[in-house]
Design a protein around this motif. Structure first.
Motif, PDB file in Angstrom:
ATOM      1  N   LYS A   1      -4.523  -0.795   0.511  1.00  9.85           N
ATOM      2  CA  LYS A   1      -5.263   0.274   1.182  1.00  9.85           C
ATOM      3  C   LYS A   1      -4.934   0.394   2.666  1.00  9.85           C
ATOM      4  O   LYS A   1      -5.338   1.373   3.294  1.00  9.85           O
ATOM      5  N   VAL A   2      -4.227  -0.582   3.234  1.00  6.84           N
ATOM      6  CA  VAL A   2      -3.903  -0.516   4.663  1.00  6.84           C
ATOM      7  C   VAL A   2      -2.414  -0.341   4.912  1.00  6.84           C
ATOM      8  O   VAL A   2      -2.002  -0.126   6.060  1.00  6.84           O
ATOM      9  N   LEU A   3      -1.589  -0.420   3.863  1.00  7.05           N
ATOM     10  CA  LEU A   3      -0.147  -0.254   4.027  1.00  7.05           C
ATOM     11  C   LEU A   3       0.241   1.206   3.836  1.00  7.05           C
ATOM     12  O   LEU A   3      -0.458   1.977   3.186  1.00  7.05           O
ATOM     13  N   GLY A   4       1.373   1.569   4.413  1.00  8.51           N
ATOM     14  CA  GLY A   4       1.847   2.935   4.345  1.00  8.51           C
ATOM     15  C   GLY A   4       2.170   3.371   2.925  1.00  8.51           C
ATOM     16  O   GLY A   4       2.610   2.572   2.075  1.00  8.51           O
TER      17      GLY A   4
ATOM     18  N   GLU B   1       3.325  -7.823  -6.458  1.00  7.26           N
ATOM     19  CA  GLU B   1       3.859  -6.629  -5.806  1.00  7.26           C
ATOM     20  C   GLU B   1       2.717  -5.704  -5.401  1.00  7.26           C
ATOM     21  O   GLU B   1       1.786  -5.480  -6.182  1.00  7.26           O
ATOM     22  N   VAL B   2       2.797  -5.182  -4.197  1.00 10.57           N
ATOM     23  CA  VAL B   2       1.795  -4.257  -3.686  1.00 10.57           C
ATOM     24  C   VAL B   2       2.505  -2.994  -3.216  1.00 10.57           C
ATOM     25  O   VAL B   2       3.619  -3.045  -2.684  1.00 10.57           O
ATOM     26  N   THR B   3       1.853  -1.879  -3.423  1.00 11.27           N
ATOM     27  CA  THR B   3       2.399  -0.572  -3.033  1.00 11.27           C
ATOM     28  C   THR B   3       1.415   0.097  -2.086  1.00 11.27           C
ATOM     29  O   THR B   3       0.233   0.254  -2.424  1.00 11.27           O
ATOM     30  N   GLY B   4       1.886   0.475  -0.925  1.00  9.74           N
ATOM     31  CA  GLY B   4       1.024   1.108   0.059  1.00  9.74           C
ATOM     32  C   GLY B   4       0.466   2.424  -0.429  1.00  9.74           C
ATOM     33  O   GLY B   4       1.120   3.164  -1.175  1.00  9.74           O
ATOM     34  N   ALA B   5      -0.760   2.740  -0.003  1.00 10.39           N
ATOM     35  CA  ALA B   5      -1.421   3.961  -0.462  1.00 10.39           C
ATOM     36  C   ALA B   5      -1.944   4.809   0.676  1.00 10.39           C
ATOM     37  O   ALA B   5      -2.626   5.807   0.440  1.00 10.39           O
TER      38      ALA B   5
END
Length: 545
Positions: A19-22, A473-477
């Motif tokens: 929630k804090v990544l681009g 793995e995390v994906t920015g939102a």
């Protein structure tokens, strides 16, 4: 059941990071931790007492990118094998005692391999990731009625965790002033998002050699929106608030963290005490006297002389930052618990304990021995003569060498909750092994960094189990526009609060009348305060003769 709670806690961490990544950015997060092990006490014990029982657990979080995305962004066709490249890592030590929980940010470093061109976002993920991780870890380690402290010192250095990362030239190394500002801005969301009715929050900053007015330049811009009578950021230290015995000598009020500039100063000052030893168990009243240094008598003198230390002088500066979360309804500790936590060298009764407390009066903390110490320093500690039959005690045999083996599962679970654990949990020796391995690798270019990352990520699971892969793995939102809006809201004062413009007012050159008449910006300019006619005194006009 514990594994399920730990998995849910990690899933919450990954969700917060996304929630804090681009938006569109894809990273991989690795989090490992250790079991709580018995460690040296943070605060030196006053004479006639033993140090507080202290446990420490380590947390290590890394953020990495696929090497292919870095190579394509830098337009350097690589011959290295596909993999991930570390771009950031942070280490946090969690110290737990019966009366305090301390999160010490030990190390944080980046490799400089984060690409600045698309598809990566324009905003760096390092600051929001750090704020999110510290907030999540602080929430998982809070105990009802027990204060919590986040502590760190900011000292500019080329590289802390990634050897060779400064050699490739793309790493942006902050100077000392920029680093202190960066940490204050990074920890500000932790201070504000975590404030509720159960805790009062304060941030304290000390830069040795800087006075109160000069220190405000390092505060985040959001501090201007705070009410004047309730500032979140303040100049000074909270040592008297968090120390286990505020009336003890100054050496018992300063925490002793690993690789800390003030810790090395403490060791040098402790050499002034007769028969001093590196150990922190200064509990013998006959050898240690009143536990006072000869040259430094107060905390103010300690911080004043810190400005002349090598770490804080010779063109460099070091910032010490504390976030203090104080419960509004602290837990009242009984006398029995108090005696248990002190673990005195001899058997104390309640009356003896009150007499021992009088030894550390406010006069002694200021360098003046109290009347009780002058008259008979041992009178209150003398045991009464025993009488009656002697009943020998049965010897106790430890079932295990573990520091936590002698304690019940219930007490261990309280100090080591399921929430906040890493995906891989190591013992202290294994954690030291993988930590030292990272310091021997090479991150001077993308190819070397890819090989070093692969080697380190393969070494960690090999210690515990033959797991092939770990991490998440995390994906920015968050879009760039949303990130800008959030940053603008954080810097904009809320309604009902007064803008404090001290230190930022700038006098601009006044425009000519013709320019003012032709400039369209005057129409859209914000309203200004206009003085009434009664407030202006005009020079009387002299009539012509």
């Amino acid at each position: 059941m514990e594994q399920d709670q730990a998995a849910l806690s990690r899933a919450e961490l990954y969700s917060r990071i996304e929630k804090v990544l681009g938006a569109g950015s894809r990273y991989k997060v690795h989090h490992l931790s250790t079991r709580p092990t018995k460690s040296d006490a943070l605060f030196a014990a006053p004479p006639a007492t033993r140090p507080q029982r202290t446990f420490c657990e380590s947390h290590f979080l890394t953020l990495s990118l696929p090497s292919t995305s870095i190579e394509s962004a830098t337009s350097s066709a690589s011959q290295s094998e596909p993999g991930h490249v570390f771009i950031f890592a942070i280490e946090i030590l969690v110290y737990t005692t019966a009366s305090l929980t301390t999160l010490f940010v030990s190390k944080a470093d980046s490799t400089g391999h984060l690409p600045s061109s698309p598809p990566q976002p324009r905003q760096s993920p390092i600051r929001p990731l750090t704020s999110t991780f510290v907030t999540w870890l602080a929430e998982s380690r809070q105990r009802p009625g027990i204060p919590l402290v986040v502590s760190l010192f900011a000292r500019a250095q080329d590289q802390y965790l990634f050897p060779g990362s400064v050699d490739h030239g793309a790493k942006h190394v902050l100077d000392d002033r920029q680093l202190v500002k960066w940490w204050c801005k990074t920890l500000d969301p932790v201070l504000r998002l975590h404030s509720d009715h159960a805790y009062t929050t304060r941030a304290h900053v000390i830069v040795p050699g800087f006075d109160s007015y000069e220190t405000t330049q390092f505060f985040p811009t959001s501090h201007r929106s705070d009410p004047t009578d309730n500032r979140k950021w303040r100049h000074g230290h909270p040592l008297l608030e968090i120390a286990p015995n505020p009336s003890a000598p100054p050496r018992c009020l300063v925490p002793h963290f690993p690789d800390d500039p003030k810790a090395r100063y403490l060791d040098e000052l402790d050499a002034e005490i007769p028969d001093s030893q590196p150990s922190q168990s200064f509990f013998s009243p006959s050898k240690k006297g009143n536990g006072m240094w000869k040259s430094i008598r107060t905390l103010d003198q300690f911080w004043d002389t810190m400005a002349f230390r090598q770490e804080c002088s010779s063109g460099r500066m070091v910032g010490f930052v504390w976030l203090v979360f104080t419960p509004t309804q602290p837990t009242v500790q009984s006398l029995e618990d108090y005696v248990t936590n002190l673990t005195p060298a001899t058997s104390f009764s309640a009356d003896d304990l009150l007499g021992a407390d009088q030894v550390f009066s406010s006069q002694e903390s200021a360098g003046q021995p109290s009347e009780a110490t002058k008259s008979s320093p041992r009178k209150s500690l003398r045991r009464k003569k025993l009488s009656g039959p002697i009943i020998p005690r049965q010897p106790k045999i430890k079932s295990s060498s573990s520091n936590l083996s002698s304690r019940s599962d219930k007490s261990s679970s309280k100090e080591w909750p399921e929430k906040g654990r890493g995906q891989i949990v190591l013992d202290h020796s294994s954690y030291t092994r993988v930590h030292d391995l990272l310091l021997r690798l090479d991150f001077s270019d993308v190819k070397a960094a890819t090989a070093s990352t692969r080697k380190w990520l393969g070494e960690v699971p090999a210690i515990t189990s033959p797991a092939a892969d770990w991490g998440n793995e995390v994906t920015g939102a968050v879009s760039t526009a949303d990130q800008t809006a959030v940053a603008g809201q954080a810097a904009t004062p809320t309604s009902g609060q007064v803008n404090d413009l001290s230190g930022i007012l700038v006098r601009k050159k006044r425009k000519k009348a013709d320019d003012e008449a032709q400039s369209p910006a005057v129409v859209n300019a914000p309203a200004v305060n206009v003085l009434g006619a009664a407030m202006i005194r005009k020079k009387p006009k002299v009539s012509d003769p």
